[in-house]
Write a protein that holds these residues in place. Sequence first.
Motif, PDB file in Angstrom:
ATOM      1  N   THR A  49       0.844  -1.186   0.000  1.00  0.00           N
ATOM      2  CA  THR A  49       0.000   0.000   0.000  1.00  0.00           C
ATOM      3  C   THR A  49       0.877   1.232   0.000  1.00  0.00           C
ATOM      4  O   THR A  49       1.834   1.332   0.762  1.00  0.00           O
ATOM      5  N   MET A  50       0.539   2.161  -0.859  1.00  0.00           N
ATOM      6  CA  MET A  50       1.254   3.427  -0.931  1.00  0.00           C
ATOM      7  C   MET A  50       0.341   4.526  -0.407  1.00  0.00           C
ATOM      8  O   MET A  50      -0.841   4.559  -0.723  1.00  0.00           O
ATOM      9  N   THR A  51       0.903   5.408   0.407  1.00  0.00           N
ATOM     10  CA  THR A  51       0.168   6.575   0.873  1.00  0.00           C
ATOM     11  C   THR A  51       0.710   7.784   0.124  1.00  0.00           C
ATOM     12  O   THR A  51       1.903   8.073   0.174  1.00  0.00           O
ATOM     13  N   VAL A  52      -0.159   8.482  -0.591  1.00  0.00           N
ATOM     14  CA  VAL A  52       0.271   9.627  -1.396  1.00  0.00           C
ATOM     15  C   VAL A  52       0.694  10.752  -0.456  1.00  0.00           C
ATOM     16  O   VAL A  52      -0.090  11.222   0.364  1.00  0.00           O
ATOM     17  N   ALA A  53       1.966  11.178  -0.586  1.00  0.00           N
ATOM     18  CA  ALA A  53       2.494  12.247   0.259  1.00  0.00           C
ATOM     19  C   ALA A  53       2.624  13.557  -0.506  1.00  0.00           C
ATOM     20  O   ALA A  53       2.323  14.623   0.033  1.00  0.00           O
ATOM     21  N   TYR A  64       5.782   3.443   1.172  1.00  0.00           N
ATOM     22  CA  TYR A  64       5.241   2.161   0.744  1.00  0.00           C
ATOM     23  C   TYR A  64       5.328   1.180   1.899  1.00  0.00           C
ATOM     24  O   TYR A  64       6.373   1.032   2.523  1.00  0.00           O
ATOM     25  N   VAL A  65       4.218   0.519   2.190  1.00  0.00           N
ATOM     26  CA  VAL A  65       4.176  -0.514   3.231  1.00  0.00           C
ATOM     27  C   VAL A  65       3.846  -1.839   2.550  1.00  0.00           C
ATOM     28  O   VAL A  65       2.775  -1.989   1.962  1.00  0.00           O
ATOM     29  N   PRO A  66       4.771  -2.815   2.591  1.00  0.00           N
ATOM     30  CA  PRO A  66       4.527  -4.083   1.906  1.00  0.00           C
ATOM     31  C   PRO A  66       3.486  -4.931   2.621  1.00  0.00           C
ATOM     32  O   PRO A  66       3.290  -4.821   3.831  1.00  0.00           O
ATOM     33  N   ARG A  72      10.879  -2.748   2.902  1.00  0.00           N
ATOM     34  CA  ARG A  72      10.085  -1.513   3.004  1.00  0.00           C
ATOM     35  C   ARG A  72      10.808  -0.429   2.215  1.00  0.00           C
ATOM     36  O   ARG A  72      12.012  -0.276   2.320  1.00  0.00           O
ATOM     37  N   HIS A  73      10.062   0.277   1.393  1.00  0.00           N
ATOM     38  CA  HIS A  73      10.636   1.360   0.603  1.00  0.00           C
ATOM     39  C   HIS A  73      10.156   2.687   1.172  1.00  0.00           C
ATOM     40  O   HIS A  73       8.948   2.901   1.304  1.00  0.00           O
ATOM     41  N   PRO A  74      11.086   3.574   1.531  1.00  0.00           N
ATOM     42  CA  PRO A  74      10.649   4.841   2.115  1.00  0.00           C
ATOM     43  C   PRO A  74       9.874   5.709   1.126  1.00  0.00           C
ATOM     44  O   PRO A  74       8.969   6.426   1.515  1.00  0.00           O
ATOM     45  N   ARG A  75      10.208   5.649  -0.159  1.00  0.00           N
ATOM     46  CA  ARG A  75       9.521   6.445  -1.168  1.00  0.00           C
ATOM     47  C   ARG A  75       9.348   5.631  -2.443  1.00  0.00           C
ATOM     48  O   ARG A  75      10.301   5.060  -2.957  1.00  0.00           O
ATOM     49  N   VAL A  92      -0.908  -1.088  -4.427  1.00  0.00           N
ATOM     50  CA  VAL A  92      -0.005  -1.023  -5.568  1.00  0.00           C
ATOM     51  C   VAL A  92       0.802  -2.315  -5.711  1.00  0.00           C
ATOM     52  O   VAL A  92       0.877  -3.121  -4.780  1.00  0.00           O
ATOM     53  N   VAL A  93       1.398  -2.458  -6.884  1.00  0.00           N
ATOM     54  CA  VAL A  93       2.369  -3.506  -7.192  1.00  0.00           C
ATOM     55  C   VAL A  93       3.615  -2.784  -7.681  1.00  0.00           C
ATOM     56  O   VAL A  93       3.525  -1.882  -8.517  1.00  0.00           O
ATOM     57  N   LEU A  94       4.781  -3.165  -7.147  1.00  0.00           N
ATOM     58  CA  LEU A  94       6.022  -2.530  -7.582  1.00  0.00           C
ATOM     59  C   LEU A  94       6.576  -3.227  -8.818  1.00  0.00           C
ATOM     60  O   LEU A  94       6.538  -4.453  -8.922  1.00  0.00           O
ATOM     61  N   LYS A  95       7.097  -2.424  -9.741  1.00  0.00           N
ATOM     62  CA  LYS A  95       7.788  -2.991 -10.892  1.00  0.00           C
ATOM     63  C   LYS A  95       9.095  -3.584 -10.379  1.00  0.00           C
ATOM     64  O   LYS A  95       9.761  -2.977  -9.533  1.00  0.00           O
TER      65      LYS A  95
END
Length: 155
Positions: A49-53, A64-66, A72-75, A92-95
């Motif tokens: 899940t991504m939270t739009v900042a 991004y929270v997996p 975990r990706h900070p951005r 979301v799904v990450l490429k």
Amino acid sequence: MASKRTQALLYARRAAMAGIAVLLLVAGVRSSWGAAQHVMLAKGREHGTMTVAACGSGTCTGPYVPDGPTARHPRVTIDKSVAAKKGVRIPVVLKPGTTEAVRAGAPGILHAWAPLGGSLLLAALVVAGGLRMTRLAWGAALTGGALLGGAFLAL
């Protein structure tokens, strides 16, 4: 003699119009597949899940929270047309190998195939005007319009 020449020109025109229609559809599939493959074939990819900042001119970023035991990706970044507004949480799904995200689920699939919807609308004009196949043209136009309308309503 003029009759054979006329027939040859008619066949050439029909072949050219069919070629243009096929070219439009191939271009729509090719431009859609870049994002659609990550949404539709998401098994083995990072889900979360991504939270739009914040949003820039063409992309939005956010934390991004997996969903599972992945990094975990900070951005991460996502296309601005997919993100609603600041503070919204988006599945979301990450490429693979990047921090670029695509929207997951049915809205993501519809958004990914939107270029195909546009090419169906354009191809319908060529099929109706150049090939004189009105039923096929109406079918392509209605399918393309439904795909674009569905993508608009889903997002």
